[in-house]
Design a protein around this motif. Structure first.
Motif, mmCIF file in Angstrom:
data_model
loop_
_atom_site.group_PDB
_atom_site.id
_atom_site.type_symbol
_atom_site.label_atom_id
_atom_site.label_comp_id
_atom_site.label_asym_id
_atom_site.label_seq_id
_atom_site.Cartn_x
_atom_site.Cartn_y
_atom_site.Cartn_z
ATOM 1 N N SER A 500 0.856 -1.146 -0.062
ATOM 2 C CA SER A 500 0.149 -0.038 0.114
ATOM 3 C C SER A 500 0.928 1.406 0.081
ATOM 4 N N ALA A 501 1.830 1.295 0.807
ATOM 5 C CA ALA A 501 2.796 2.503 0.774
ATOM 6 C C ALA A 501 3.631 2.612 -0.542
ATOM 7 N N THR A 502 3.879 1.398 -0.814
ATOM 8 C CA THR A 502 4.757 1.563 -2.242
ATOM 9 C C THR A 502 3.886 2.093 -3.275
ATOM 10 N N LEU A 503 2.577 1.718 -3.484
ATOM 11 C CA LEU A 503 1.687 2.334 -4.569
ATOM 12 C C LEU A 503 1.493 3.743 -4.389
ATOM 13 N N VAL A 504 1.388 4.212 -3.154
ATOM 14 C CA VAL A 504 1.296 5.717 -2.869
ATOM 15 C C VAL A 504 2.406 6.295 -3.466
ATOM 16 N N ARG A 508 2.791 9.077 -6.089
ATOM 17 C CA ARG A 508 3.520 10.554 -5.749
ATOM 18 C C ARG A 508 4.626 10.740 -6.489
ATOM 19 N N SER A 509 5.389 9.722 -7.085
ATOM 20 C CA SER A 509 6.583 9.979 -7.792
ATOM 21 C C SER A 509 6.274 10.293 -9.108
ATOM 22 N N THR A 510 5.289 10.218 -9.775
ATOM 23 C CA THR A 510 4.799 10.856 -10.934
ATOM 24 C C THR A 510 4.318 12.370 -11.001
ATOM 25 N N GLY A 519 11.781 22.698 1.550
ATOM 26 C CA GLY A 519 11.087 21.776 2.521
ATOM 27 C C GLY A 519 11.642 20.355 2.714
ATOM 28 N N ARG A 520 11.451 19.747 3.597
ATOM 29 C CA ARG A 520 12.227 18.250 3.795
ATOM 30 C C ARG A 520 11.313 17.252 2.876
ATOM 31 N N GLY A 521 11.903 16.492 1.944
ATOM 32 C CA GLY A 521 11.263 15.648 1.354
ATOM 33 C C GLY A 521 10.978 14.326 1.851
ATOM 34 N N LEU A 522 10.172 13.465 1.404
ATOM 35 C CA LEU A 522 9.941 12.083 2.068
ATOM 36 C C LEU A 522 11.146 11.342 2.030
ATOM 37 N N LEU A 523 11.777 10.649 2.781
ATOM 38 C CA LEU A 523 12.677 9.782 2.797
ATOM 39 C C LEU A 523 12.293 8.563 2.030
ATOM 40 N N SER A 524 11.123 8.100 2.274
ATOM 41 C CA SER A 524 10.740 7.006 1.524
ATOM 42 C C SER A 524 10.507 7.073 -0.224
ATOM 43 N N ASP A 526 12.487 9.123 -1.596
ATOM 44 C CA ASP A 526 13.603 9.495 -2.137
ATOM 45 C C ASP A 526 14.403 7.967 -2.127
ATOM 46 N N ALA A 527 13.874 7.194 -1.447
ATOM 47 C CA ALA A 527 14.402 5.437 -1.554
ATOM 48 C C ALA A 527 13.649 5.013 -2.618
ATOM 49 N N PHE A 528 12.277 5.195 -2.814
ATOM 50 C CA PHE A 528 11.674 4.534 -4.270
ATOM 51 C C PHE A 528 12.358 4.945 -5.292
ATOM 52 N N ARG A 529 12.982 6.232 -5.565
ATOM 53 C CA ARG A 529 13.617 6.810 -6.617
ATOM 54 C C ARG A 529 15.120 6.174 -6.847
ATOM 55 N N SER A 530 15.598 5.687 -5.675
ATOM 56 C CA SER A 530 17.061 5.295 -5.704
ATOM 57 C C SER A 530 17.074 3.917 -6.512
ATOM 58 N N GLN A 531 18.058 3.960 -7.191
ATOM 59 C CA GLN A 531 18.500 2.855 -8.136
ATOM 60 C C GLN A 531 18.999 1.666 -7.392
ATOM 61 N N SER A 532 19.655 1.870 -6.283
ATOM 62 C CA SER A 532 20.288 0.903 -5.468
ATOM 63 C C SER A 532 19.220 0.348 -4.527
#
Length: 822
Positions: A500-504, A508-510, A519-524, A526-532
């Motif tokens: 559920s969190a990943t779908l959100v 949001r990433s789009t 402002g402070r971005g969402l760490l999650s 940023d992690a979703f967009r991280s290639q590693s």
């Protein structure tokens, strides 16, 4: 609940005196007698409706007032039609003026008068009489009737067919099928009214008929359908639209009509049958003429003149087939308006459903229909905006693909692949797709191997909008549980909040920028967009099962998603998981062997430490695991020996006493209860001793020191469960009894000095000591201890009341007879 002012009005309406009501009705009758009805008449009618509907008794209006209110049904103002119909539905007809389905009443039909007619039909005979009169009105075509008199007839017949199909006879079906053929296939192709031919002296007589047009603006070259447009429409064109709207329902339900009402019936039906037979004779004598003389023959599909020789039902199927083929051809035209594009999609859905219906009745049509359906699928499959249309196409493939020997794999890849993966946030599609799955569950399990492996994709609907679809998954989940997918499905259910969190995050990433200035971005995010880290999220977003049961870095994933634990969508999803887990375990018990069940026990123990940290979620999961761990071990006690290493490893971790007391207590109980030779011959003294030493070390540690910083004192149930398990194991290996007795005696000695660090409540401490003394007393007699702590099945599940060889059943029956009064 009503507001205070509403309750006051309802109370006044209920308490009105009869004399006051008569005066009010007399005043209203005078108002309705006037030529022009204003706001006062509207207010009075609304008040009368409130008075009539506020009481449980059905009243009767004075005959004159009843007549005036009934006249409102033909009022040009719809407001008075609505009020008149509402008032009459709350009353009984005056004595001697019962509802009369005569031709004059039916010629004045509108939607509100129709509703009144249906509400006053008190029996099947009334409905049958109404149907007969309506069908006569369809056949009579009296020119003096209002222009819209016929347009309200089919909705009434459709309503009767929905609620009481047995009121229609086989002759009714024949007549209506013939009329539907006329309207569907032979409606006029010129516009209603005409367009002026030009010139200064243009008048009504100079207007020339103008043909209807297609949605792309070209002149219509074939017969009229709902996708033809014009400045106005004739009555038969409106009946064409009405006929198409009820065609599928008619084809699905006309098999339910009564076959008993024919000319051989007895007297009660003779009058109805006589009037209907006259109508039918008129229909038979004018059948061929009505099809050709009153219409323009299609230039494309008029070659089926032999269809006139078919029985009415078969002719209707043939004309429905031609009509739907024409709609599919029209849907390929480029519409100029968005509303027309939406209309094309809606008509495509209905057309494919009707084709599915007629092919189900006549298998010979399958081979004629499939080329068209296959071409339509090829045209629409690349555009997901037509997903609503593609689902009926999938239904058609499911129902008839095997008969036509057509490869359906591309259809199922779309339905189980792209639909959930790309349209999981489309609520309407979610409802339609899950409804499709529920209605075809048995067929999908037998014919579509992709179905049982599609749960990672299908569960995206649940992860995105749990409250709306949880009922669907309660029905669907058992069909997704198989021996090959059970383990991966269990992991997937436990990871639903993460999904559920990943779908959100995916949505949001789009829409959110990669970096948010100021402002402070969402760490999650940023992690979703991280290639590693992308691989962790891609596993959750996988489209089908088989790529692995779970991933190795679950703890890392949970840390990345920690900030999502309080997102509303994630919390709602987490609340549905325990319900689905109960369904999963109830299903898997019936299909799994002991090897699979042993694997599931291992998964439960491992995943109890690998859950997304959501308040209350972990505790609910522990409760579900505890419940089904006991159930699995009770059904298959050998699981305890099979998984003894994993169970002992879990029970030997002292930290779990403070963090997972629910499941820890049940693991300890299972070890003490089923680690016995009577449950599994493989259970050795060495295994019992190993288990004893593990539990003894934990019990000694938690009762000899204070709890860790930040942790509460161990729950008394954990302590007593450990003590009982040690006593049970010692009763099976008598060499261990002195060690248990020594510990219990020390426990009693230590607690005599007052409070202890590991138990803050005095009552709990007393209960623990009492339990220890009971166990100590039992262990003084090892033979008795084993019988009490591990009783044989004969004692735990007695059947004496059913055993015919003992006197107990006879005594019970005698006592029952004595205690029951004669």
């Amino acid at each position: 609940m009503y507001s205070h002012s509403s309750e006051s009005l309802i109370k006044q309406a209920r308490e009105i005196q009869e004399s006051e009501l008569q005066k009010f009705q007399s005043r209203l009758g005078k108002l309705l007698h006037g030529k022009e009805l204003g706001h006062e008449a509207v207010d009075s009618l609304q008040r009368l409706h409130l008075i009539l509907s506020a009481t449980k008794y059905t009243r009767t209006l004075p005959p004159e007032l009843h007549k005036r209110v009934k006249a409102l049904l033909s009022s040009p103002a719809e407001q008075f039609q609505v009020l008149g119909s509402a008032v009459l539905r709350e009353t009984l007809p005056p004595s001697g003026q019962e509802v009369n389905y005569n031709q004059e009443n039916l010629l004045q039909l509108n939607s509100h008068a129709a509703a009144l007619l249906l509400s006053q039909a008190g029996s099947r005979a009334d409905l049958s009489s109404l149907c007969a009169q309506l069908l006569r009105s369809l056949e009579s075509r009296q020119p003096e009737g209002p222009a819209n008199s016929l347009t309200h007839t089919l909705p009434i017949l459709n309503a009767v067919l929905t609620h009481s199909p047995e009121c229609l006879t086989e002759d009714h079906v024949t007549l209506l099928s013939k009329r539907l053929v006329d309207w569907l296939r032979y409606a006029s192709i010129t516009q209603g009214g005409g367009a002026p031919s030009g010139g200064f002296f243009t008048g009504p007589r100079s207007r020339q008929p103008v043909p209807t047009a297609e949605l792309d603006g070209t002149v219509s070259g074939d017969f009229f359908t709902v996708l033809c447009v014009g400045q106005g429409f004739t009555e038969d064109q409106w009946m064409n639209v009405y006929s198409f709207s009820m065609l599928r329902h008619w084809l699905l339900t006309y098999h339910s009509v009564s076959n008993g009402n024919n000319t051989a019936d007895t007297a009660p039906a003779n009058r109805l049958q006589l009037s209907l037979s006259l109508s039918l004779s008129h229909s038979f004598s004018n059948d061929d003429r009505s099809e050709v003389d009153g219409s323009v023959v299609s230039m494309v599909s008029a070659t089926s003149s032999s269809s006139r020789l078919l029985p009415p039902k078969e002719r209707l199927r043939e004309k429905a087939f031609q009509y739907c083929q024409r709609l599919i051809e029209q849907s390929d035209r480029k519409a100029h308006k968005k509303t027309d594009t939406d209309l094309q999609k809606a008509c495509l859905v209905e057309a494919v459903c009707i084709l599915d219906c007629v092919c189900g009745e006549d298998a010979s049509l399958v081979y004629r229909t499939f080329p068209c359906i296959k071409a339509l699928f090829g045209r629409l499959s690349s555009d997901l905006s037509f997903a609503r249309v593609l689902l009926p196409i999938a239904q058609f493939y499911l129902n008839h693909g095997e008969m036509a020997a057509v490869d359906c794999e591309c259809v199922w890849k779309l339905v189980f692949g792209r639909f959930p993966a790309e349209l999981f946030n489309n609520q309407f599609l979610a409802h339609e797709l899950l409804r499709f799955l529920r209605l075809n569950l048995e067929s999908l399990q037998l014919r579509v191997p992709q179905y049982s492996h599609s749960f990672p994709n299908l569960l995206k609907f649940l992860a995105w909008d749990s409250p709306a679809v949880v009922d669907d998954f309660v029905d669907l989940l058992p069909s997704l549980v198989t021996a090959g997918t059970a383990v991966e499905l269990l992991h997937t259910l436990l990871d639903l909040p993460c999904l559920s969190a990943t779908l959100v995050l995916q949505v949001r990433s789009t829409c959110l920028p990669i970096s948010e200035p100021g402002g402070r971005g969402l760490l999650s995010l940023d992690a979703f967009r991280s290639q590693s880290l992308r691989g962790l999220f891609l596993f959750l977003l996988r489209g089908e099962a088989g790529s692995g049961d779970t991933i190795n870095r679950l703890s890392t994933l949970h840390e990345l998603l920690a900030e999502t634990a309080d997102w509303p969508r994630v919390v709602q999803c987490a609340q549905t998981v325990p319900v689905l887990l109960h369904i999963f375990f109830n299903t898997v018990v019936a299909i799994a062997d002991e090897k699979l069940l042993a694997h599931l026990v291992q998964v439960m123990l491992e995943r109890s430490s690998l859950l997304l940290n959501i308040p209350k979620y972990n505790k609910e999961i522990y409760r579900v695991f505890s419940c089904h761990l006991l159930r699995l071990c009770k059904l298959h006690p050998s699981l305890v020996v099979d998984q003894s290493n994993e169970l002992l490893e879990f029970a030997g971790a002292t930290a779990k006493v403070y963090s997972k007391e629910e499941i820890y207590t049940h693991v300890v109980w299972v070890l003490g209860e089923y680690l016995s030779v009577s449950c599994d011959s493989r259970c050795s003294v060495r295994l019992i001793t190993s288990c004893f030493e593990t539990l003894e070390a934990v019990l000694f540690e938690i009762t000899s020191s204070a709890p860790p910083p930040g942790a509460d004192c161990p729950v008394p149930r954990v302590v007593t469960s450990l003590m009982s398990a040690l006593a049970k194991l010692a009763s099976r290996s008598h060499d261990l009894i002195p060690r248990v007795s020594l510990f219990l005696s020390k426990l009693r000695t230590v607690t005599r000095g007052g409070s202890v660090a590991w138990c803050s409540d005095e009552e709990d401490l007393v209960a623990i000591v009492t339990r220890g003394e009971e166990l100590w007393s039992l262990l003084k007699a090892p033979g008795v201890a084993q019988s009490v702590l591990t009783p044989p099945p004969l004692v735990t599940t007695p059947q004496w009341h059913r055993d015919a060889n003992v006197a107990m059943p006879l005594r019970l029956r005698a006592l029952t007879n004595l205690t029951h009064s004669q």
